[in-house]
Design an enzyme around this catalytic site. Structure first.
Site, mmCIF file in Angstrom:
data_model
loop_
_atom_site.group_PDB
_atom_site.id
_atom_site.type_symbol
_atom_site.label_atom_id
_atom_site.label_comp_id
_atom_site.label_asym_id
_atom_site.label_seq_id
_atom_site.Cartn_x
_atom_site.Cartn_y
_atom_site.Cartn_z
ATOM 1 N N HIS A 139 -36.377 -14.353 -0.507
ATOM 2 C CA HIS A 139 -37.758 -13.979 -0.202
ATOM 3 C C HIS A 139 -38.052 -13.978 1.303
ATOM 4 C CE1 HIS A 139 -38.425 -18.477 -0.462
ATOM 5 N NE2 HIS A 139 -39.177 -18.220 0.591
ATOM 6 N N ASP A 169 -32.823 -16.474 -5.695
ATOM 7 C CA ASP A 169 -33.632 -16.477 -4.471
ATOM 8 C C ASP A 169 -32.784 -16.848 -3.258
ATOM 9 O OD1 ASP A 169 -35.789 -16.164 -2.794
ATOM 10 O OD2 ASP A 169 -36.640 -18.140 -3.196
ATOM 11 N N SER A 246 -38.172 -22.210 4.770
ATOM 12 C CA SER A 246 -37.410 -21.510 3.738
ATOM 13 C C SER A 246 -36.052 -21.063 4.247
ATOM 14 C CB SER A 246 -38.178 -20.277 3.255
ATOM 15 O OG SER A 246 -38.892 -20.541 2.094
#
Length: 499
Positions: A139, A169, A246
Protein backbone atom coordinates in the site's frame (compact mmCIF):
# COMPACT_ATOMS: atom_id res chain seq x y z
CA UNK A 1 -12.33 7.96 11.98
CA UNK A 2 -12.15 4.18 11.69
CA UNK A 3 -10.49 2.32 14.53
CA UNK A 4 -8.39 0.48 11.99
CA UNK A 5 -5.91 2.89 10.41
CA UNK A 6 -3.17 1.89 7.99
CA UNK A 7 0.24 3.12 9.02
CA UNK A 8 0.74 4.56 5.55
CA UNK A 9 -1.71 7.46 5.19
CA UNK A 10 -0.82 8.88 1.80
CA UNK A 11 0.23 12.15 3.43
CA UNK A 12 2.69 14.58 1.85
CA UNK A 13 6.14 14.75 3.38
CA UNK A 14 5.86 16.97 6.49
CA UNK A 15 8.47 18.46 8.76
CA UNK A 16 7.65 18.25 12.46
CA UNK A 17 9.81 19.25 15.42
CA UNK A 18 9.74 16.58 18.06
CA UNK A 19 11.05 16.78 21.60
CA UNK A 20 11.03 14.19 24.29
CA UNK A 21 12.98 11.93 26.52
CA UNK A 22 13.89 8.37 25.56
CA UNK A 23 13.64 5.90 28.41
CA UNK A 24 15.49 2.71 27.62
CA UNK A 25 13.89 -0.65 28.27
CA UNK A 26 15.96 -3.31 30.03
CA UNK A 27 18.24 -5.53 28.00
CA UNK A 28 17.68 -9.25 28.47
CA UNK A 29 21.09 -10.09 29.82
CA UNK A 30 21.64 -12.85 32.38
CA UNK A 31 24.90 -11.74 33.96
CA UNK A 32 27.61 -9.14 34.53
CA UNK A 33 29.85 -10.66 31.85
CA UNK A 34 27.32 -9.88 29.19
CA UNK A 35 26.87 -6.36 30.62
CA UNK A 36 30.57 -5.69 30.13
CA UNK A 37 30.48 -7.18 26.64
CA UNK A 38 27.64 -4.92 25.47
CA UNK A 39 29.21 -1.85 27.07
CA UNK A 40 32.38 -2.62 25.15
CA UNK A 41 30.37 -2.93 21.94
CA UNK A 42 28.84 0.51 22.53
CA UNK A 43 32.35 2.02 22.69
CA UNK A 44 33.57 0.34 19.48
CA UNK A 45 32.36 0.55 15.85
CA UNK A 46 28.94 -1.11 15.38
CA UNK A 47 29.12 -4.85 14.75
CA UNK A 48 27.37 -6.62 11.92
CA UNK A 49 23.96 -8.05 12.78
CA UNK A 50 25.33 -11.56 12.30
CA UNK A 51 27.87 -10.91 15.08
CA UNK A 52 25.22 -10.29 17.73
CA UNK A 53 24.58 -13.61 19.48
CA UNK A 54 21.05 -14.99 19.33
CA UNK A 55 21.57 -17.81 21.83
CA UNK A 56 21.50 -15.75 25.03
CA UNK A 57 18.68 -16.91 27.32
CA UNK A 58 15.82 -14.54 28.06
CA UNK A 59 16.09 -13.20 31.61
CA UNK A 60 14.79 -10.40 33.81
CA UNK A 61 17.47 -7.79 34.71
CA UNK A 62 18.92 -8.46 38.17
CA UNK A 63 21.08 -5.37 38.68
CA UNK A 64 21.10 -1.63 38.02
CA UNK A 65 23.88 -1.84 35.37
CA UNK A 66 21.74 -4.30 33.39
CA UNK A 67 18.78 -1.93 33.45
CA UNK A 68 20.95 0.94 32.16
CA UNK A 69 22.19 -0.89 29.06
CA UNK A 70 21.68 0.85 25.71
CA UNK A 71 20.03 -0.20 22.45
CA UNK A 72 22.63 1.86 20.56
CA UNK A 73 24.74 -1.09 19.29
CA UNK A 74 21.65 -2.68 17.74
CA UNK A 75 20.46 0.58 16.20
CA UNK A 76 23.91 1.35 14.75
CA UNK A 77 24.03 -2.10 13.16
CA UNK A 78 20.49 -2.12 11.77
CA UNK A 79 19.57 1.47 10.86
CA UNK A 80 21.62 1.56 7.60
CA UNK A 81 19.35 -1.25 6.31
CA UNK A 82 16.18 0.84 6.76
CA UNK A 83 15.32 3.33 4.00
CA UNK A 84 12.76 6.02 3.31
CA UNK A 85 10.41 5.30 0.40
CA UNK A 86 8.98 8.19 -1.64
CA UNK A 87 6.08 7.39 -3.99
CA UNK A 88 4.73 9.83 -6.56
CA UNK A 89 1.21 9.43 -7.92
CA UNK A 90 -0.66 11.24 -10.67
CA UNK A 91 -4.23 11.76 -9.50
CA UNK A 92 -7.19 13.27 -11.32
CA UNK A 93 -8.15 16.57 -9.75
CA UNK A 94 -11.90 17.04 -9.43
CA UNK A 95 -13.33 19.46 -11.97
CA UNK A 96 -14.75 22.80 -10.92
CA UNK A 97 -18.55 23.05 -10.80
CA UNK A 98 -18.15 25.84 -13.38
CA UNK A 99 -16.22 23.62 -15.83
CA UNK A 100 -19.19 23.07 -18.16
CA UNK A 101 -20.80 26.46 -17.70
CA UNK A 102 -20.67 28.30 -21.10
CA UNK A 103 -20.63 31.71 -19.41
CA UNK A 104 -17.47 30.97 -17.41
CA UNK A 105 -15.93 29.07 -20.33
CA UNK A 106 -16.34 32.18 -22.51
CA UNK A 107 -14.28 34.36 -20.17
CA UNK A 108 -11.93 31.86 -18.54
CA UNK A 109 -11.45 29.25 -21.26
CA UNK A 110 -10.34 25.84 -19.94
CA UNK A 111 -9.03 27.08 -16.59
CA UNK A 112 -11.79 25.20 -14.82
CA UNK A 113 -11.18 21.91 -16.61
CA UNK A 114 -9.95 18.87 -14.68
CA UNK A 115 -6.18 18.47 -14.70
CA UNK A 116 -3.93 15.70 -13.41
CA UNK A 117 -2.44 16.47 -10.01
CA UNK A 118 0.83 15.08 -8.68
CA UNK A 119 0.88 13.86 -5.09
CA UNK A 120 3.82 12.62 -3.08
CA UNK A 121 3.65 10.29 -0.14
CA UNK A 122 6.15 8.43 1.97
CA UNK A 123 6.74 5.19 3.78
CA UNK A 124 9.67 3.07 4.84
CA UNK A 125 11.48 0.01 3.52
CA UNK A 126 14.10 -2.58 4.49
CA UNK A 127 17.10 -3.63 2.40
CA UNK A 128 17.05 -7.42 2.09
CA UNK A 129 19.82 -7.95 -0.49
CA UNK A 130 23.16 -6.25 -1.04
CA UNK A 131 22.37 -5.78 -4.73
CA UNK A 132 19.74 -3.18 -3.85
CA UNK A 133 16.54 -5.12 -3.16
CA UNK A 134 14.12 -3.44 -0.73
CA UNK A 135 11.05 -4.87 0.99
CA UNK A 136 8.14 -2.55 1.82
CA UNK A 137 4.35 -2.55 2.01
CA UNK A 138 2.24 -2.85 -1.11
CA UNK A 139 0.00 0.00 0.00
CA UNK A 140 3.03 2.32 0.18
CA UNK A 141 3.72 2.13 -3.57
CA UNK A 142 0.33 1.07 -4.98
CA UNK A 143 -0.55 3.23 -7.99
CA UNK A 144 2.75 5.13 -7.91
CA UNK A 145 4.21 6.40 -11.17
CA UNK A 146 7.65 7.03 -9.69
CA UNK A 147 9.28 5.49 -6.61
CA UNK A 148 12.56 6.53 -4.99
CA UNK A 149 14.39 5.50 -1.84
CA UNK A 150 16.67 7.45 0.46
CA UNK A 151 19.35 5.74 2.55
CA UNK A 152 20.05 6.71 6.15
CA UNK A 153 23.08 8.71 4.97
CA UNK A 154 20.95 10.77 2.57
CA UNK A 155 21.84 9.12 -0.76
CA UNK A 156 18.86 8.70 -3.08
CA UNK A 157 18.17 6.06 -5.74
CA UNK A 158 15.39 5.48 -8.25
CA UNK A 159 13.82 2.02 -7.90
CA UNK A 160 11.58 -0.29 -9.92
CA UNK A 161 8.70 -2.26 -8.44
CA UNK A 162 9.51 -5.92 -9.17
CA UNK A 163 6.89 -7.59 -6.94
CA UNK A 164 3.60 -6.17 -5.69
CA UNK A 165 1.70 -8.74 -3.66
CA UNK A 166 -1.56 -7.34 -2.39
CA UNK A 167 -2.49 -10.65 -0.76
CA UNK A 168 0.19 -10.07 1.88
CA UNK A 169 0.40 -6.25 1.50
CA UNK A 170 4.08 -6.57 0.62
CA UNK A 171 6.13 -5.25 -2.30
CA UNK A 172 9.71 -5.65 -3.46
CA UNK A 173 11.71 -2.80 -5.01
CA UNK A 174 15.02 -2.98 -6.86
CA UNK A 175 17.48 -0.10 -7.27
CA UNK A 176 17.53 0.87 -10.94
CA UNK A 177 21.17 1.99 -11.06
CA UNK A 178 23.19 0.86 -8.01
CA UNK A 179 26.24 2.84 -9.21
CA UNK A 180 28.56 0.17 -7.80
CA UNK A 181 27.14 0.45 -4.30
CA UNK A 182 26.81 -2.64 -2.10
CA UNK A 183 23.81 -2.07 0.13
CA UNK A 184 23.69 -3.12 3.82
CA UNK A 185 21.17 -5.97 3.93
CA UNK A 186 19.36 -7.00 7.10
CA UNK A 187 19.25 -10.57 8.43
CA UNK A 188 15.88 -12.32 8.76
CA UNK A 189 14.90 -13.89 12.07
CA UNK A 190 12.64 -16.92 12.55
CA UNK A 191 9.47 -15.11 13.61
CA UNK A 192 8.00 -18.38 14.92
CA UNK A 193 10.47 -18.15 17.81
CA UNK A 194 9.06 -14.84 19.05
CA UNK A 195 7.44 -14.84 22.47
CA UNK A 196 5.01 -12.38 24.00
CA UNK A 197 7.13 -10.03 26.14
CA UNK A 198 10.22 -10.10 23.90
CA UNK A 199 11.85 -6.69 23.41
CA UNK A 200 11.65 -5.21 19.89
CA UNK A 201 12.63 -1.99 18.11
CA UNK A 202 10.60 -0.31 15.35
CA UNK A 203 12.61 1.71 12.80
CA UNK A 204 11.06 3.91 10.12
CA UNK A 205 10.27 7.44 8.98
CA UNK A 206 7.11 8.58 10.83
CA UNK A 207 5.50 11.79 9.54
CA UNK A 208 8.56 12.42 7.37
CA UNK A 209 10.65 13.67 10.29
CA UNK A 210 13.52 11.33 9.41
CA UNK A 211 14.65 7.93 10.57
CA UNK A 212 13.26 7.25 14.02
CA UNK A 213 13.71 4.36 16.47
CA UNK A 214 11.11 3.36 19.09
CA UNK A 215 11.23 0.50 21.56
CA UNK A 216 8.63 -1.80 23.04
CA UNK A 217 7.70 -5.42 23.51
CA UNK A 218 5.79 -8.05 21.59
CA UNK A 219 2.30 -7.52 22.96
CA UNK A 220 0.61 -10.46 21.21
CA UNK A 221 1.10 -12.93 18.39
CA UNK A 222 -1.15 -14.27 15.61
CA UNK A 223 -3.50 -11.28 15.64
CA UNK A 224 -6.31 -11.41 13.05
CA UNK A 225 -9.05 -8.98 12.00
CA UNK A 226 -6.55 -6.14 11.55
CA UNK A 227 -6.91 -5.49 7.82
CA UNK A 228 -8.46 -7.23 4.83
CA UNK A 229 -5.48 -9.21 3.55
CA UNK A 230 -5.50 -12.89 2.62
CA UNK A 231 -2.98 -13.79 5.30
CA UNK A 232 -3.89 -12.20 8.62
CA UNK A 233 -1.40 -13.31 11.24
CA UNK A 234 0.17 -10.19 12.72
CA UNK A 235 2.71 -9.48 15.42
CA UNK A 236 1.30 -6.89 17.82
CA UNK A 237 3.70 -4.48 19.50
CA UNK A 238 3.52 -1.41 21.72
CA UNK A 239 6.60 0.14 20.09
CA UNK A 240 5.36 3.49 18.76
CA UNK A 241 4.35 3.20 15.09
CA UNK A 242 2.91 6.17 13.18
CA UNK A 243 2.03 7.17 9.59
CA UNK A 244 5.20 6.83 7.54
CA UNK A 245 6.41 3.74 9.45
CA UNK A 246 4.72 1.42 6.93
CA UNK A 247 7.24 -0.96 5.41
CA UNK A 248 9.80 -0.28 8.13
CA UNK A 249 11.63 -2.81 10.26
CA UNK A 250 10.63 -4.48 13.51
CA UNK A 251 13.83 -6.00 14.89
CA UNK A 252 14.75 -8.16 17.87
CA UNK A 253 17.61 -7.80 20.33
CA UNK A 254 19.98 -9.59 17.95
CA UNK A 255 19.33 -6.94 15.29
CA UNK A 256 17.43 -9.39 13.09
CA UNK A 257 14.23 -8.60 11.20
CA UNK A 258 11.19 -10.16 12.89
CA UNK A 259 8.48 -8.20 11.05
CA UNK A 260 7.47 -5.47 8.60
CA UNK A 261 5.48 -2.71 10.29
CA UNK A 262 2.14 -2.43 8.54
CA UNK A 263 -0.83 -1.07 10.49
CA UNK A 264 -1.95 0.62 13.68
CA UNK A 265 -5.09 0.51 15.77
CA UNK A 266 -6.03 4.10 16.47
CA UNK A 267 -8.92 6.53 16.83
CA UNK A 268 -6.75 9.57 16.20
CA UNK A 269 -4.45 8.34 13.41
CA UNK A 270 -1.44 8.47 15.74
CA UNK A 271 0.15 5.78 17.85
CA UNK A 272 -1.72 4.59 20.92
CA UNK A 273 0.62 1.67 21.55
CA UNK A 274 -1.13 -0.90 19.36
CA UNK A 275 0.83 -1.58 16.18
CA UNK A 276 0.97 -4.56 13.86
CA UNK A 277 3.72 -6.14 11.77
CA UNK A 278 3.78 -8.87 9.13
CA UNK A 279 5.91 -11.76 10.49
CA UNK A 280 9.35 -12.19 8.94
CA UNK A 281 8.65 -15.76 7.85
CA UNK A 282 5.96 -14.51 5.47
CA UNK A 283 7.94 -11.44 4.43
CA UNK A 284 10.96 -13.59 3.53
CA UNK A 285 8.95 -15.58 0.97
CA UNK A 286 8.03 -12.39 -0.87
CA UNK A 287 11.55 -10.97 -0.52
CA UNK A 288 13.09 -14.14 -1.96
CA UNK A 289 10.81 -13.87 -5.00
CA UNK A 290 12.05 -10.33 -5.53
CA UNK A 291 15.71 -11.30 -5.16
CA UNK A 292 15.52 -14.29 -7.54
CA UNK A 293 13.05 -12.72 -9.96
CA UNK A 294 10.71 -15.68 -9.58
CA UNK A 295 6.97 -15.75 -9.11
CA UNK A 296 5.24 -16.18 -5.76
CA UNK A 297 3.70 -19.67 -5.81
CA UNK A 298 1.53 -20.44 -2.81
CA UNK A 299 0.29 -23.75 -1.50
CA UNK A 300 -3.35 -24.74 -1.95
CA UNK A 301 -5.10 -26.88 0.65
CA UNK A 302 -8.40 -27.26 -1.16
CA UNK A 303 -10.91 -26.93 1.66
CA UNK A 304 -13.06 -24.25 3.29
CA UNK A 305 -12.85 -23.83 7.04
CA UNK A 306 -14.34 -21.98 9.98
CA UNK A 307 -13.16 -21.23 13.50
CA UNK A 308 -14.05 -23.59 16.35
CA UNK A 309 -16.18 -21.70 18.85
CA UNK A 310 -17.11 -22.83 22.36
CA UNK A 311 -20.31 -24.57 21.23
CA UNK A 312 -18.51 -26.52 18.51
CA UNK A 313 -15.70 -27.38 20.92
CA UNK A 314 -18.21 -28.75 23.44
CA UNK A 315 -19.97 -30.83 20.78
CA UNK A 316 -16.62 -32.30 19.69
CA UNK A 317 -15.51 -33.00 23.25
CA UNK A 318 -12.61 -30.53 23.08
CA UNK A 319 -11.20 -29.03 26.27
CA UNK A 320 -10.95 -25.55 24.76
CA UNK A 321 -12.02 -23.95 21.44
CA UNK A 322 -9.19 -23.85 18.92
CA UNK A 323 -8.38 -25.19 15.49
CA UNK A 324 -9.75 -24.89 11.95
CA UNK A 325 -12.94 -26.86 11.26
CA UNK A 326 -13.27 -28.12 7.66
CA UNK A 327 -16.72 -27.32 6.28
CA UNK A 328 -16.28 -28.21 2.58
CA UNK A 329 -13.64 -30.04 0.56
CA UNK A 330 -12.82 -29.26 -3.07
CA UNK A 331 -13.42 -32.25 -5.37
CA UNK A 332 -10.12 -33.94 -6.21
CA UNK A 333 -8.17 -31.19 -4.42
CA UNK A 334 -5.08 -31.77 -2.25
CA UNK A 335 -7.12 -32.04 0.96
CA UNK A 336 -9.48 -34.59 -0.60
CA UNK A 337 -6.56 -36.68 -1.88
CA UNK A 338 -4.97 -36.59 1.59
CA UNK A 339 -8.17 -38.01 3.11
CA UNK A 340 -9.62 -34.91 4.79
CA UNK A 341 -13.39 -34.64 5.15
CA UNK A 342 -15.96 -32.12 6.33
CA UNK A 343 -16.06 -32.13 10.12
CA UNK A 344 -12.31 -32.71 10.57
CA UNK A 345 -10.51 -30.18 12.77
CA UNK A 346 -6.88 -29.22 12.07
CA UNK A 347 -5.15 -28.60 15.40
CA UNK A 348 -1.54 -27.91 14.39
CA UNK A 349 0.89 -27.61 11.48
CA UNK A 350 4.32 -29.17 12.07
CA UNK A 351 3.73 -28.88 15.80
CA UNK A 352 2.69 -25.20 15.62
CA UNK A 353 -0.73 -24.76 17.23
CA UNK A 354 -3.56 -23.56 14.98
CA UNK A 355 -6.12 -21.30 16.65
CA UNK A 356 -8.32 -20.52 13.64
CA UNK A 357 -8.40 -20.73 9.81
CA UNK A 358 -6.27 -17.57 9.46
CA UNK A 359 -3.52 -19.21 11.50
CA UNK A 360 -3.73 -22.37 9.39
CA UNK A 361 -3.58 -20.40 6.12
CA UNK A 362 -0.50 -18.52 7.34
CA UNK A 363 1.28 -21.66 8.53
CA UNK A 364 0.63 -23.50 5.26
CA UNK A 365 1.55 -20.48 3.13
CA UNK A 366 5.07 -20.43 4.63
CA UNK A 367 5.75 -24.05 3.63
CA UNK A 368 7.76 -24.70 0.42
CA UNK A 369 6.00 -26.36 -2.50
CA UNK A 370 6.94 -30.04 -2.66
CA UNK A 371 7.59 -30.37 1.07
CA UNK A 372 5.56 -32.76 3.22
CA UNK A 373 4.11 -31.15 6.32
CA UNK A 374 2.50 -32.84 9.32
CA UNK A 375 -1.08 -31.81 10.09
CA UNK A 376 -2.56 -32.83 13.42
CA UNK A 377 -6.22 -33.74 12.88
CA UNK A 378 -9.18 -34.34 15.16
CA UNK A 379 -11.81 -36.65 13.67
CA UNK A 380 -14.62 -37.56 16.02
CA UNK A 381 -12.89 -38.25 19.31
CA UNK A 382 -9.61 -39.51 17.82
CA UNK A 383 -6.52 -37.44 17.03
CA UNK A 384 -3.99 -38.45 14.39
CA UNK A 385 -1.27 -36.91 12.23
CA UNK A 386 -1.53 -36.69 8.45
CA UNK A 387 1.50 -36.31 6.17
CA UNK A 388 0.29 -33.66 3.74
CA UNK A 389 2.20 -33.00 0.47
CA UNK A 390 2.32 -29.23 -0.08
CA UNK A 391 1.01 -28.48 -3.57
CA UNK A 392 0.39 -25.36 -5.62
CA UNK A 393 -3.00 -24.63 -7.11
CA UNK A 394 -3.24 -26.00 -10.66
CA UNK A 395 -2.32 -23.49 -13.34
CA UNK A 396 -5.11 -22.57 -15.76
CA UNK A 397 -5.10 -24.37 -19.08
CA UNK A 398 -4.24 -22.39 -22.21
CA UNK A 399 -7.90 -22.33 -23.28
CA UNK A 400 -9.09 -21.30 -19.79
CA UNK A 401 -8.38 -17.61 -20.46
CA UNK A 402 -9.44 -15.31 -23.28
CA UNK A 403 -8.82 -11.69 -24.26
CA UNK A 404 -11.29 -9.97 -26.55
CA UNK A 405 -9.53 -7.92 -29.22
CA UNK A 406 -12.23 -7.93 -31.92
CA UNK A 407 -14.24 -4.81 -32.68
CA UNK A 408 -17.01 -5.27 -30.12
CA UNK A 409 -18.30 -3.78 -26.89
CA UNK A 410 -16.21 -6.36 -24.99
CA UNK A 411 -12.92 -5.39 -26.63
CA UNK A 412 -10.17 -4.98 -24.02
CA UNK A 413 -11.52 -7.44 -21.44
CA UNK A 414 -9.62 -10.55 -20.28
CA UNK A 415 -11.52 -13.38 -18.60
CA UNK A 416 -10.72 -16.72 -17.00
CA UNK A 417 -13.13 -19.56 -16.48
CA UNK A 418 -13.74 -20.54 -12.88
CA UNK A 419 -12.15 -23.63 -11.35
CA UNK A 420 -12.25 -24.86 -7.71
CA UNK A 421 -9.00 -23.15 -6.68
CA UNK A 422 -9.97 -19.83 -8.25
CA UNK A 423 -13.51 -20.09 -6.87
CA UNK A 424 -12.15 -20.64 -3.35
CA UNK A 425 -9.88 -17.58 -3.60
CA UNK A 426 -12.89 -15.46 -4.63
CA UNK A 427 -15.10 -16.91 -1.84
CA UNK A 428 -17.37 -18.67 -4.32
CA UNK A 429 -18.82 -22.20 -4.30
CA UNK A 430 -16.49 -24.85 -5.70
CA UNK A 431 -18.99 -25.59 -8.49
CA UNK A 432 -19.43 -21.92 -9.49
CA UNK A 433 -19.94 -21.40 -13.23
CA UNK A 434 -19.14 -18.56 -15.57
CA UNK A 435 -16.02 -16.56 -16.38
CA UNK A 436 -14.39 -13.98 -14.15
CA UNK A 437 -12.93 -10.71 -15.41
CA UNK A 438 -9.21 -10.61 -14.65
CA UNK A 439 -8.23 -7.42 -16.52
CA UNK A 440 -9.84 -4.48 -18.32
CA UNK A 441 -7.68 -2.37 -20.63
CA UNK A 442 -7.68 1.33 -19.84
CA UNK A 443 -9.72 3.34 -22.35
CA UNK A 444 -11.17 0.22 -23.96
CA UNK A 445 -14.83 -0.32 -24.97
CA UNK A 446 -15.07 -2.87 -22.15
CA UNK A 447 -14.06 -0.20 -19.62
CA UNK A 448 -16.51 2.29 -21.15
CA UNK A 449 -19.25 -0.33 -20.80
CA UNK A 450 -18.52 -0.53 -17.08
CA UNK A 451 -16.91 -3.96 -16.70
CA UNK A 452 -14.62 -4.32 -13.67
CA UNK A 453 -12.06 -6.83 -12.44
CA UNK A 454 -13.71 -9.70 -10.50
CA UNK A 455 -17.04 -9.32 -12.31
CA UNK A 456 -18.43 -12.79 -13.06
CA UNK A 457 -20.21 -13.00 -16.42
CA UNK A 458 -22.96 -15.60 -16.23
CA UNK A 459 -25.00 -15.07 -19.42
CA UNK A 460 -24.82 -13.20 -22.72
CA UNK A 461 -28.01 -12.84 -24.76
CA UNK A 462 -29.68 -15.79 -22.97
CA UNK A 463 -26.65 -18.03 -23.53
CA UNK A 464 -25.18 -19.50 -20.33
CA UNK A 465 -21.41 -18.91 -20.19
CA UNK A 466 -19.55 -22.04 -19.06
CA UNK A 467 -15.99 -21.49 -20.33
CA UNK A 468 -13.66 -18.84 -21.68
CA UNK A 469 -13.73 -20.04 -25.29
CA UNK A 470 -17.50 -19.92 -25.63
CA UNK A 471 -17.46 -16.44 -24.11
CA UNK A 472 -14.76 -15.35 -26.58
CA UNK A 473 -16.72 -16.65 -29.56
CA UNK A 474 -19.93 -14.94 -28.48
CA UNK A 475 -18.42 -11.66 -27.21
CA UNK A 476 -16.45 -11.12 -30.44
CA UNK A 477 -19.67 -10.86 -32.48
CA UNK A 478 -21.30 -7.61 -33.58
CA UNK A 479 -24.92 -7.42 -32.49
CA UNK A 480 -27.48 -4.62 -32.01
CA UNK A 481 -27.82 -5.10 -28.25
CA UNK A 482 -26.30 -7.17 -25.46
CA UNK A 483 -28.24 -8.61 -22.56
CA UNK A 484 -25.70 -9.28 -19.83
CA UNK A 485 -26.21 -11.11 -16.54
CA UNK A 486 -23.24 -10.74 -14.22
CA UNK A 487 -22.38 -11.10 -10.57
CA UNK A 488 -20.60 -8.27 -8.77
CA UNK A 489 -19.82 -8.21 -5.04
CA UNK A 490 -22.15 -11.14 -4.46
CA UNK A 491 -25.12 -9.54 -6.28
CA UNK A 492 -26.51 -10.74 -9.60
CA UNK A 493 -27.72 -8.01 -11.95
CA UNK A 494 -28.99 -7.74 -15.53
CA UNK A 495 -28.05 -4.99 -18.00
CA UNK A 496 -28.87 -4.19 -21.60
CA UNK A 497 -26.29 -2.26 -23.65
CA UNK A 498 -26.00 -1.38 -27.31
CA UNK A 499 -23.80 -3.51 -29.56
Amino acid sequence: MSLRSLVFSGLAVAVIAIGGTLAFSPWNAPGQAQVQQVQAQAATPPPSTDAIPDTAPRAVPTSQPQVQLSFAPIVQAVSPSVVNVYATRIEAQSASPFANDPFFSRFFGDQFQSRPRESRALGSGVIVDGGGVILTNSHVINGATDVRISLSDGREFAVDVVVEDQQTDLAVLRVRDPRGVTFPAITFADSDKLLVGDLVLAIGNPFGVGQTVTSGIVSALARTGVESSNYEFFIQTDAAINPGNSGGALVDMQGHLVGINTAIYSQSGGSVGIGFAIPANMAKLVADAGVTGGAIIRPWFGAKMQAVDSDIATSLGMDAPHGALITEVAPDGPAARAGFKSGDVILSVDGQKVDDPSAFNFRLATKPIGQTTKLERLRGTATDTVDFPVEAAPAPADNATATISATSRFSGVTVRQLDPALAESKILPYDAKGVIVTAVASGSPAEAMGLKVDDIILQLNDTVITDAQSFSTLASQRVRTWQIILQRDGRVSRAIVSG
